[in-house]
Design an enzyme around this catalytic site. Structure first.
Site, mmCIF file in Angstrom:
data_model
loop_
_atom_site.group_PDB
_atom_site.id
_atom_site.type_symbol
_atom_site.label_atom_id
_atom_site.label_comp_id
_atom_site.label_asym_id
_atom_site.label_seq_id
_atom_site.Cartn_x
_atom_site.Cartn_y
_atom_site.Cartn_z
ATOM 1 N N ASP A 81 0.810 -1.211 0.000
ATOM 2 C CA ASP A 81 0.000 0.000 0.000
ATOM 3 C C ASP A 81 0.846 1.264 0.000
ATOM 4 O O ASP A 81 0.444 2.287 -0.561
ATOM 5 C CB ASP A 81 -0.928 0.007 1.215
ATOM 6 C CG ASP A 81 -2.149 -0.867 1.013
ATOM 7 O OD1 ASP A 81 -2.061 -1.824 0.217
ATOM 8 O OD2 ASP A 81 -3.184 -0.608 1.642
ATOM 9 N N CYS A 122 1.104 -8.091 5.317
ATOM 10 C CA CYS A 122 0.735 -6.690 5.104
ATOM 11 C C CYS A 122 -0.753 -6.473 4.857
ATOM 12 O O CYS A 122 -1.552 -7.387 4.933
ATOM 13 C CB CYS A 122 1.609 -6.095 4.014
ATOM 14 S SG CYS A 122 3.299 -5.808 4.621
ATOM 15 N N ASP A 123 -1.083 -5.242 4.499
ATOM 16 C CA ASP A 123 -2.412 -4.668 4.692
ATOM 17 C C ASP A 123 -3.596 -5.519 4.235
ATOM 18 O O ASP A 123 -4.537 -5.719 4.981
ATOM 19 C CB ASP A 123 -2.481 -3.310 3.985
ATOM 20 C CG ASP A 123 -1.585 -2.290 4.653
ATOM 21 O OD1 ASP A 123 -0.568 -2.684 5.233
ATOM 22 O OD2 ASP A 123 -1.888 -1.094 4.581
ATOM 23 N N GLU A 491 -6.821 4.863 -0.063
ATOM 24 C CA GLU A 491 -6.370 5.414 1.212
ATOM 25 C C GLU A 491 -5.918 6.853 1.011
ATOM 26 O O GLU A 491 -5.332 7.191 -0.014
ATOM 27 C CB GLU A 491 -5.214 4.590 1.779
ATOM 28 C CG GLU A 491 -5.640 3.218 2.258
ATOM 29 C CD GLU A 491 -4.507 2.441 2.901
ATOM 30 O OE1 GLU A 491 -4.802 1.429 3.551
ATOM 31 O OE2 GLU A 491 -3.335 2.844 2.748
ATOM 32 N N SER A 517 -5.063 5.235 5.511
ATOM 33 C CA SER A 517 -3.991 4.338 5.900
ATOM 34 C C SER A 517 -3.959 4.251 7.412
ATOM 35 O O SER A 517 -4.347 5.187 8.121
ATOM 36 C CB SER A 517 -2.658 4.879 5.381
ATOM 37 O OG SER A 517 -1.576 4.292 6.064
#
Length: 611
Positions: A81, A122-123, A491, A517
């Site tokens: 991201d 991760c995200d 984001e 974010s």
């Protein structure tokens, strides 16, 4: 007892062809009666949180096989991201969650795997794998790559801790010299692992602990520390045990839906509120709950947010504290321990590693155990050496942080705030709700009113902020950036970072139907539902309209009378719900497909097929 799923492809005369193919992968006669465990990896060289995972899948595979299972590894995609931020690459981030969930389902069901170890970090990768695990409902253990060490730079004989957000803010702040920006850039992300603050990746990895689907330390043990290897080793053995308990003993208590039940989702959300986790976790928990067929909604999040205090403040809410400090204070088990003492979580629930949460806390909470092993585990410290290698250092703090009065983790009596770290706001601007990370909001602006400065995209908002069009007291409103309108619900880290760089972080608000974010802070209100593209009121706001924000009372109100809004709605219906200005944005077929099925943020932005 349920038969092993893998028997579909490994038993019977008519499966000779399938067995022939299995043999070509290395399986032998004695393997065809063993559980086949999918090792779901997400290694990629694009993402620092995943760059060190290449060999870890095979580490888990070896442990699975030593425990009597057959391990078969495959990879999912993984979007960074941070690298995708600030341009059209961010359109792909949230939709990638659905692709990851689907790809896991495809591989596991196509090959009839019996159980899984999910290696995420991760995200969108942890949420995507979590959705798949709850969709498939076969035994699973999550083990993530671990957090990055915080960056450090020495200025004026003082050590300053850094993370990714510092680099973004400094780059847009004219008070920093080029050399200073370069120094921050080089130091902000020093090692492999997920970015070092309580951003989305670390928040989600912490929540897998609270849901009961990962081992203690999963959310906080540094990627570089040798202690993290134990989590991978244990995951390999544990998943074989879970598979045998389900398929050979008919023990359904080991299944993901039995563990991640409604009260487990309440525990996870309670943890998130207490530690000021990323607002993205709301999206992901709502989506995961739908996969588990659990009726966990924004109303539940609102209810919990009104009674849970902030017990831990981590970057970006507190730039001196990062995940390495949370680990030293006892990690997620330490926070859950304080929530338990406050009577705020259910501890009668099972986990993959313990009969109940209560028993796990008795063993793993550093404030209630005398175990030298546990105290040593939570003393794991950063190595301070840039590296992309997992388990590459063994440095330790001299002691763990058990101070619950002034330490990193606080008791309820000494909470940073009795009001939780996340809040759901409702009003005529967001009839289905919107989310704000209150842990990152200065007390002086918990109530805020100001004129709306309208932007039809993140791109134009960034230009407006950088060109000085935003003044103290303004409310930056960015619309048509929701799941459908973006599409992909971008984001807004750059707009919030640039507001901070202009000295407006405590003087302005930002409202959007997009999202933020985990690195965002300030009065940043996202997930406005319904979104503009769905006909939400946010699409009716005009330049200069006054918006009233009241976080303590959970309200957000557009100060325009109903009759005027009705007139505007009629006008908008005629022209269509689309940006007032043409956007230079190429929307691919893949993104159009996602947009055609995407639901609102209030539903987790999951896809829904037309009736």
């Amino acid at each position: 007892m349920p038969p092993y799923r893998s028997r579909t492809t490994t038993h019977g005369r008519n499966m000779a062809g399938a067995r022939g193919l299995w043999r070509a992968t290395g399986m032998k006669d004695e393997d065809f009666g063993k559980p086949i465990i999918a090792v779901v990896n997400s290694f990629t060289q694009f993402v620092p949180g995943h760059v060190h995972l290449k060999d870890l899948g095979q580490l888990v595979a070896r442990e699975i096989e030593s425990a009597g299972g057959v391990a078969k590894e495959f990879n999912t995609i993984a979007v960074d991201d941070g690298i995708a931020m600030g341009h059209d690459g961010m359109l792909y981030s949230l939709p990638s969650r659905e692709l990851i969930a689907d790809s896991v389902e495809y591989m596991v069901n196509a090959h009839c795997a019996d159980a899984m170890v999910c290696i995420s970090n991760c995200d969108k990768i942890t949420p995507g794998m979590l959705m798949a695990a709850l969709r498939l409902n076969i035994p699973v253990v999550f083990v993530s790559g671990g957090p990055m060490e915080a960056g450090k730079v020495v200025w004026d004989d003082q050590v300053k801790k850094l993370d990714l957000v510092d680099a973004m803010v400094a780059a847009a702040d004219d008070s920093y010299t080029d050399d200073q920006v370069k120094a921050i850039e080089r130091s902000a992300c020093p090692t492999c692992g997920s970015c070092s603050g309580m951003f989305t990746a670390n928040s989600m990895n912490c929540l897998t602990e609270a849901l009961g689907l990962s081992l203690p330390g999963n959310g906080s043990t540094l990627a570089t520390h040798a202690d993290r290897k134990r989590l991978f080793v244990e995951a390999g053995h544990l998943v074989v045990d879970l598979a045998r308990r389900y398929y050979e003993q008919d023990d359904e208590s080991v299944l993901p839906r039995s563990i991640a039940s409604f009260p487990a989702f309440e525990n996870a959300m309670t943890l998130d509120i207490a530690m000021g986790g990323s607002t993205n976790t709301v999206l992901h928990l709502l989506a995961a709950a739908q996969e588990a067929e659990i009726d966990f909604t924004m109303a539940d999040i609102d209810r919990l947010s009104r009674r849970v205090p902030v017990l831990c403040k981590v970057a970006p809410a507190n730039n001196t504290v990062h995940m390495e400090d949370v680990h030293r204070a006892g990690g997620i088990m330490g926070i859950l321990g304080q929530l338990d003492k406050a009577g705020l979580i259910n501890t009668d629930l099972p986990t993959v590693h313990s009969e109940t949460v209560a028993k796990a806390l008795d063993h793993w909470d550093v404030t209630r155990t005398n175990s030298d092993m546990v105290h040593k585990f939570y003393s794991a410290a950063p190595g301070g050496v840039p590296t992309q290698v997992a388990f590459s250092q063994e440095r330790r703090f001299d002691s763990v942080d058990t101070d619950r009065e002034k330490g990193v983790i606080r008791s309820k009596e000494h909470a940073f705030s009795q009001d939780g770290g996340l809040a759901v706001l409702y009003g005529n601007l967001a009839e289905d709700g919107c989310i704000v990370k209150t842990a990152g909001v200065d007390d002086s602006i918990l109530k805020f009113s100001g004129p709306a400065r309208i932007f039809e995209s993140q791109d134009t908002a960034v230009l407006g902020i950088l060109n000085g069009k935003i003044k103290a007291g303004d409310i930056v409103l960015i619309r048509y950036e929701g799941p459908r309108g973006g599409p992909g619900m971008q984001e807004m880290l750059y707009p919030t970072s640039y507001l901070k760089s202009k000295g407006l972080g405590k003087a302005c608000a930002l409202i959007t139907d997009g999202r933020f974010s985990g690195g965002s802070s300030g009065l940043s209100i996202g997930h406005v539902s319904p979104e503009a593209a769905e006909g939400g009121t946010i699409g009716l706001v005009r330049e200069g309209d006054i918006i009233d924000i009241d976080i303590p009372n959970r309200k957000i109100h557009l100060a325009v009378d109903d009759a005027t809004l009705a007139e505007r709605r009629a006008e908008q219906e005629e022209t269509g719900w689309k940006p007032a200005e043409t956007r230079k944005r190429k929307i691919s077929t893949a993104l159009k497909a996602y947009a055609s099925m995407a639901t609102s943020a209030a539903k987790g932005a999951v896809r829904k097929l037309p009736d």
